[in-house]
Write a protein that holds these residues in place. Structure first.
Motif, mmCIF file in Angstrom:
data_model
loop_
_atom_site.group_PDB
_atom_site.id
_atom_site.type_symbol
_atom_site.label_atom_id
_atom_site.label_comp_id
_atom_site.label_asym_id
_atom_site.label_seq_id
_atom_site.Cartn_x
_atom_site.Cartn_y
_atom_site.Cartn_z
ATOM 1 N N THR A 32 -12.036 -14.108 10.916
ATOM 2 C CA THR A 32 -10.776 -13.494 10.504
ATOM 3 C C THR A 32 -9.636 -14.417 10.915
ATOM 4 O O THR A 32 -9.511 -14.755 12.090
ATOM 5 C CB THR A 32 -10.597 -12.112 11.167
ATOM 6 N N PRO A 33 -8.786 -14.841 9.955
ATOM 7 C CA PRO A 33 -7.716 -15.783 10.307
ATOM 8 C C PRO A 33 -6.678 -15.150 11.224
ATOM 9 O O PRO A 33 -6.363 -13.966 11.095
ATOM 10 C CB PRO A 33 -7.107 -16.154 8.963
ATOM 11 N N LEU A 34 -6.152 -15.959 12.148
ATOM 12 C CA LEU A 34 -5.074 -15.469 13.010
ATOM 13 C C LEU A 34 -3.810 -15.245 12.210
ATOM 14 O O LEU A 34 -3.077 -14.288 12.454
ATOM 15 C CB LEU A 34 -4.762 -16.462 14.136
ATOM 16 N N LEU A 35 -3.534 -16.113 11.266
ATOM 17 C CA LEU A 35 -2.337 -16.007 10.431
ATOM 18 C C LEU A 35 -2.780 -15.828 8.988
ATOM 19 O O LEU A 35 -3.459 -16.691 8.436
ATOM 20 C CB LEU A 35 -1.470 -17.262 10.568
ATOM 21 N N ALA A 36 -2.387 -14.688 8.403
ATOM 22 C CA ALA A 36 -2.904 -14.345 7.080
ATOM 23 C C ALA A 36 -1.791 -13.866 6.154
ATOM 24 O O ALA A 36 -0.710 -13.478 6.600
ATOM 25 C CB ALA A 36 -3.965 -13.256 7.219
ATOM 26 N N PRO B 169 -13.136 -5.239 18.005
ATOM 27 C CA PRO B 169 -13.592 -6.562 17.556
ATOM 28 C C PRO B 169 -13.333 -6.745 16.062
ATOM 29 O O PRO B 169 -13.233 -5.787 15.307
ATOM 30 C CB PRO B 169 -15.081 -6.551 17.867
ATOM 31 N N TRP B 170 -13.215 -8.020 15.659
ATOM 32 C CA TRP B 170 -12.940 -8.354 14.273
ATOM 33 C C TRP B 170 -14.127 -9.100 13.691
ATOM 34 O O TRP B 170 -14.960 -9.638 14.406
ATOM 35 C CB TRP B 170 -11.699 -9.242 14.177
ATOM 36 N N ASN B 171 -14.176 -9.127 12.360
ATOM 37 C CA ASN B 171 -15.204 -9.916 11.693
ATOM 38 C C ASN B 171 -15.040 -11.380 12.071
ATOM 39 O O ASN B 171 -13.914 -11.866 12.210
ATOM 40 C CB ASN B 171 -15.100 -9.775 10.171
ATOM 41 N N SER B 172 -16.141 -12.056 12.226
ATOM 42 C CA SER B 172 -16.102 -13.482 12.539
ATOM 43 C C SER B 172 -15.347 -14.207 11.435
ATOM 44 O O SER B 172 -15.543 -13.937 10.253
ATOM 45 C CB SER B 172 -17.531 -14.023 12.645
ATOM 46 N N PHE C 75 0.234 -11.164 19.248
ATOM 47 C CA PHE C 75 -0.981 -11.283 18.429
ATOM 48 C C PHE C 75 -1.611 -9.913 18.207
ATOM 49 O O PHE C 75 -1.911 -9.543 17.066
ATOM 50 C CB PHE C 75 -1.981 -12.237 19.099
ATOM 51 N N TYR C 76 -1.802 -9.159 19.273
ATOM 52 C CA TYR C 76 -2.453 -7.846 19.136
ATOM 53 C C TYR C 76 -1.599 -6.885 18.312
ATOM 54 O O TYR C 76 -2.129 -6.129 17.484
ATOM 55 C CB TYR C 76 -2.795 -7.271 20.511
ATOM 56 N N GLU C 77 -0.280 -6.921 18.470
ATOM 57 C CA GLU C 77 0.601 -6.076 17.646
ATOM 58 C C GLU C 77 0.466 -6.441 16.171
ATOM 59 O O GLU C 77 0.430 -5.558 15.307
ATOM 60 C CB GLU C 77 2.065 -6.250 18.064
ATOM 61 N N TYR C 78 0.415 -7.718 15.889
ATOM 62 C CA TYR C 78 0.274 -8.196 14.510
ATOM 63 C C TYR C 78 -1.072 -7.750 13.925
ATOM 64 O O TYR C 78 -1.136 -7.294 12.780
ATOM 65 C CB TYR C 78 0.444 -9.714 14.488
ATOM 66 N N MET C 79 -2.131 -7.852 14.699
ATOM 67 C CA MET C 79 -3.449 -7.430 14.202
ATOM 68 C C MET C 79 -3.462 -5.934 13.896
ATOM 69 O O MET C 79 -4.052 -5.503 12.905
ATOM 70 C CB MET C 79 -4.541 -7.804 15.211
ATOM 71 N N VAL C 80 -2.819 -5.130 14.726
ATOM 72 C CA VAL C 80 -2.726 -3.689 14.473
ATOM 73 C C VAL C 80 -1.947 -3.454 13.180
ATOM 74 O O VAL C 80 -2.348 -2.633 12.343
ATOM 75 C CB VAL C 80 -2.089 -2.957 15.680
ATOM 76 N N ALA C 81 -0.844 -4.181 12.979
ATOM 77 C CA ALA C 81 -0.043 -4.031 11.757
ATOM 78 C C ALA C 81 -0.837 -4.427 10.516
ATOM 79 O O ALA C 81 -0.609 -3.877 9.438
ATOM 80 C CB ALA C 81 1.233 -4.860 11.849
ATOM 81 N N ARG C 82 -1.772 -5.349 10.675
ATOM 82 C CA ARG C 82 -2.634 -5.754 9.555
ATOM 83 C C ARG C 82 -3.714 -4.717 9.279
ATOM 84 O O ARG C 82 -4.476 -4.858 8.326
ATOM 85 C CB ARG C 82 -3.307 -7.098 9.870
ATOM 86 N N GLY C 83 -3.813 -3.700 10.134
ATOM 87 C CA GLY C 83 -4.837 -2.674 9.959
ATOM 88 C C GLY C 83 -6.175 -3.060 10.549
ATOM 89 O O GLY C 83 -7.198 -2.452 10.236
ATOM 90 N N LEU C 84 -6.177 -4.062 11.422
ATOM 91 C CA LEU C 84 -7.429 -4.570 11.992
ATOM 92 C C LEU C 84 -7.653 -4.127 13.433
ATOM 93 O O LEU C 84 -8.679 -4.473 14.027
ATOM 94 C CB LEU C 84 -7.461 -6.101 11.901
#
Length: 173
Positions: A91-95, A86-89, A73-82
């Motif tokens: 934010t979808p897990l799968l986008a 913390p993320w905006n309230s 999950f954290y690797e994917y979020m980094v790849a998304r540029g996020l």
């Protein structure tokens, strides 16, 4: 299946698919539960990470995210540029991917995947894996696999590992 995921060249697409597969397989979540999941449903505790899930009848429950799933999950979020948060309230897990790929319809980058998109991603992965299978029986089984198959596989593997049926029922909602 994991070997097929790792063969994908696009980092964001590969990381999204790896996270999706691990999430579905290790938690037994329904497609609509994965569709609704957002970052503020993730809770990091000293003893592990959990995901709050809103299930049928709007009942909520917490499911553990095993370390491999949380790392994916954290690797994917980094790849998304996020980043790692913390993320905006909300934010979808799968986008949707941050950019258009050859096989993707145009959609707003970062918009949540629908449960049908989740199904199609998993189904395509299983079909690709089936095509690469050495044993015809494995290929047949994999070609019929779906996200719901992952749910049953998760429950079966939990039961085989000695997890009590009542615990599995609670985790599955």
């Amino acid at each position: 299946v994991v070997t097929q995921v790792e063969a994908i060249q696009d980092d964001e697409a590969r990381l999204r698919l790896r996270f999706l597969f691990l999430l579905a397989y290790s938690t037994g979540l329904r497609r609509f539960e994965m569709e609704k999941a957002v970052t503020n449903y993730i809770r990091d505790y000293v003893d592990g990470t959990v995901l709050m899930v809103i299930g049928k009848g709007e009942d909520d429950r917490e499911v553990p995210l095993y370390p491999e799933v949380a790392a994916a999950f954290y690797e994917y979020m980094v790849a998304r540029g996020l980043g790692r948060g913390p993320w905006n309230s909300g934010t979808p897990l799968l986008a949707s991917l941050s950019r258009k790929s050859q096989n993707q319809k145009l959609s707003e980058p970062g918009s949540p995947l629908s449960n049908q998109q989740i199904y199609r991603l998993c189904k395509a992965l299983f079909e690709k894996t089936a095509a690469a299978a050495e044993e015809p029986a494995d290929a047949r089984r994999l070609s019929r696999a779906s996200t719901h198959w992952l749910r049953h596989t998760c429950g079966t593997h939990m039961a085989s590992a000695g997890v009590k049926v009542a615990v599995i029922q609670g985790l599955f909602g």
